[in-house]
Design a protein around this motif. Structure first.
Motif, PDB file in Angstrom:
ATOM      1  N   ASP A  82       0.905   9.538   2.054  1.00  0.00           N
ATOM      2  CA  ASP A  82       0.459   8.149   2.180  1.00  0.00           C
ATOM      3  C   ASP A  82      -1.060   8.158   2.073  1.00  0.00           C
ATOM      4  O   ASP A  82      -1.752   8.530   3.013  1.00  0.00           O
ATOM      5  CB  ASP A  82       0.923   7.592   3.529  1.00  0.00           C
ATOM      6  N   ARG A  84      -2.889   5.410   0.743  1.00  0.00           N
ATOM      7  CA  ARG A  84      -3.493   4.075   0.921  1.00  0.00           C
ATOM      8  C   ARG A  84      -2.892   3.479   2.178  1.00  0.00           C
ATOM      9  O   ARG A  84      -1.740   3.044   2.195  1.00  0.00           O
ATOM     10  CB  ARG A  84      -3.224   3.179  -0.270  1.00  0.00           C
ATOM     11  N   THR A  85      -3.677   3.531   3.232  1.00  0.00           N
ATOM     12  CA  THR A  85      -3.186   3.040   4.519  1.00  0.00           C
ATOM     13  C   THR A  85      -3.933   1.779   4.962  1.00  0.00           C
ATOM     14  O   THR A  85      -3.497   1.100   5.870  1.00  0.00           O
ATOM     15  CB  THR A  85      -3.359   4.130   5.601  1.00  0.00           C
ATOM     16  N   GLU A 131      -0.433  -1.586   4.307  1.00  0.00           N
ATOM     17  CA  GLU A 131      -0.138  -0.981   2.997  1.00  0.00           C
ATOM     18  C   GLU A 131       1.028   0.005   3.066  1.00  0.00           C
ATOM     19  O   GLU A 131       1.071   0.981   2.337  1.00  0.00           O
ATOM     20  CB  GLU A 131      -1.402  -0.259   2.473  1.00  0.00           C
ATOM     21  N   ASP A 132       1.940  -0.243   3.997  1.00  0.00           N
ATOM     22  CA  ASP A 132       3.089   0.661   4.124  1.00  0.00           C
ATOM     23  C   ASP A 132       4.360  -0.147   4.343  1.00  0.00           C
ATOM     24  O   ASP A 132       5.269   0.290   5.020  1.00  0.00           O
ATOM     25  CB  ASP A 132       2.881   1.637   5.291  1.00  0.00           C
ATOM     26  N   ASP A 197       3.351   3.503  -0.537  1.00  0.00           N
ATOM     27  CA  ASP A 197       3.584   4.782   0.145  1.00  0.00           C
ATOM     28  C   ASP A 197       3.383   4.620   1.650  1.00  0.00           C
ATOM     29  O   ASP A 197       2.799   3.632   2.108  1.00  0.00           O
ATOM     30  CB  ASP A 197       2.718   5.908  -0.446  1.00  0.00           C
ATOM     31  N   GLY A 198       3.942   5.524   2.401  1.00  0.00           N
ATOM     32  CA  GLY A 198       3.895   5.399   3.858  1.00  0.00           C
ATOM     33  C   GLY A 198       5.012   4.536   4.424  1.00  0.00           C
ATOM     34  O   GLY A 198       5.131   4.406   5.648  1.00  0.00           O
TER      35      GLY A 198
END
Ligand SMILES: [Ca+2]
Ligand SMILES: [Ca+2]
Ligand SMILES: [Ca+2]
Ligand SMILES: [Ca+2]
Length: 384
Positions: A82, A84-85, A131-132, A197-198
């Protein structure tokens, strides 16, 4: 010859079903444990990884700790790495973000439905940032607009159900706006793929009821559980055969002899009525005809039933010539099968195969004034 004990134990084991059994619609509802998917593809850049209590620490980029506690079935999936958090980290299409469905981290789930129509899709997810929290849902290799961009906004930092589609006018989505239409009954493949992602996914629910909202862990997974199959109850240790000639179907008991066989129906066995004293001396006989078949050479296995009352003797004949003599083993397991093999028996068209047996007492089991007699039971002949 008796099969060695170890082989006997192995033969008794039932093979287990493959893990991916698929899911079944029940009353318009399908519940799926996310971690029990059938396949994952397009997993070279990002990947769904399974987490449960036994998962060791991982070394991929990640902004949050694991969330096994509270996960249905004690396990869930997360797309890692992950990278881009939050909004300060670079958005890279095709790497940490995928607006198009079916391009990254594609999972499949076999589902079987009887009812067709609109299924609202619910995901149980754990989001810790902005962003997850996006996912795509598809069916049978297609990704309809109605299944794209499952979004979780409320309920951060806890396992939360959502059936909301992210839309331009409403980034957080509104309830009951994400669905899959299933037009044909039968087998389908539900699919999910990465948007962000994440993303952490615990469970999926497909419901035909627009008023239904899963709560807590949600309904129990509606796995397809096939019916029990019958195990073989006789000729149990015969590992292979060309023909099994069962007494009732193939062997005709000799009606002219002094000692007749009767059919012991509960055991599908020929037996001698040893309660009649004259039947205790001598052999009964039954015969079968090889018939209009090509000449062939077999291993012939006589299958008898061992009895606690005595150790009956057996004779196998081809065209009235004795080719094998046997005696049942002592047993404590009444009616357990015993196997006597005669190797390389050549049979020609219309040859007659006969089996003879007698009654016998081993003096162990008292009965009336004397002791009980075994009844020369046997259930058939196997040609291998
Ligand atoms: Ca994580
Ligand atoms: Ca992310
Ligand atoms: Ca995460
Ligand atoms: Ca789960």
């Amino acid at each position: 010859m008796r099969t060695p004990l170890l082989l006997t134990l192995l033969a008794a084991a039932v093979p287990t079903l493959s893990q991916a059994q698929g899911y079944q619609e029940v009353d318009g509802l399908i519940a799926i444990e996310a971690e029990d998917f059938a396949s994952q593809t397009k997993a070279d850049i990002r990947r769904w990884m399974k987490f449960d209590a036994s998962t060791p620490a991982h070394s991929y980029a990640d902004a949050d700790v694991t969330h096994v506690e509270g996960a249905s079935g004690g396990a869930y999936l997360e797309i890692l790495p992950d990278t881009r958090t939050n909004h300060d980290e670079k958005l890279i299409h095709g790497e940490n973000f995928q607006p198009e469905p079916g391009k990254m981290c594609v999972l499949t789930y076999p589902i079987n439905v009887t009812q067709t129509g609109r299924y609202y899709v619910w995901g149980r997810a754990f989001s810790t940032g902005p962003e997850d929290n996006g996912l795509h849902v598809g069916l049978d290799g297609k990704w309809p607009e109605s299944g794209q961009r499952l979004q979780l906004c409320q309920g951060k930092h806890q396992w939360t159900w959502s059936s909301q589609q992210r839309r331009p006018e409403n980034h957080c989505g509104t309830p009951f706006t994400l669905w899959i239409d299933i037009e044909e009954p039968g087998q389908h493949t539900l699919m999910i793929s990465m948007r962000e992602d994440g993303f952490e996914l615990d469970k999926l629910v497909l419901s035909m009821d627009e008023g239904y909202t899963p709560e807590g862990l949600g309904p129990e997974a509606t796995r397809y559980v096939p019916a029990e199959l019958p195990e073989r109850s006789e000729f149990k240790e015969i590992s292979h055969y060309k023909y099994i000639w069962k007494v009732e179907e193939t062997f005709k008991a000799d009606e002219d002899g002094d000692i007749p066989f009767y059919l012991h129906k509960g055991k599908n066995a020929y037996a001698i009525n040893a309660a009649k004293v004259p039947y205790r001396k001598g052999f009964a006989r039954a015969s079968a005809v090889y018939g209009k078949k090509k000449s062939a050479t077999f291993d012939l296995v006589l299958v008898t039933l061992a009895e606690i009352d005595g150790e009956s003797e057996y004779r196998v004949l081809v065209n009235d010539k004795v080719i094998g003599k046997f005696q049942n083993p002592e047993t404590e397991d009444d009616y357990s099968e015993a196997y006597f093999k005669i190797k390389d028996v050549t049979l020609n068209e219309n040859d007659v195969i006969s089996v003879e047996s007698n009654a016998h007492t081993n003096g162990k089991i008292p009965e009336g004034d004397g002791t009980a007699f075994s009844r020369g039971r046997w259930i058939g002949v196997v040609l291998q």
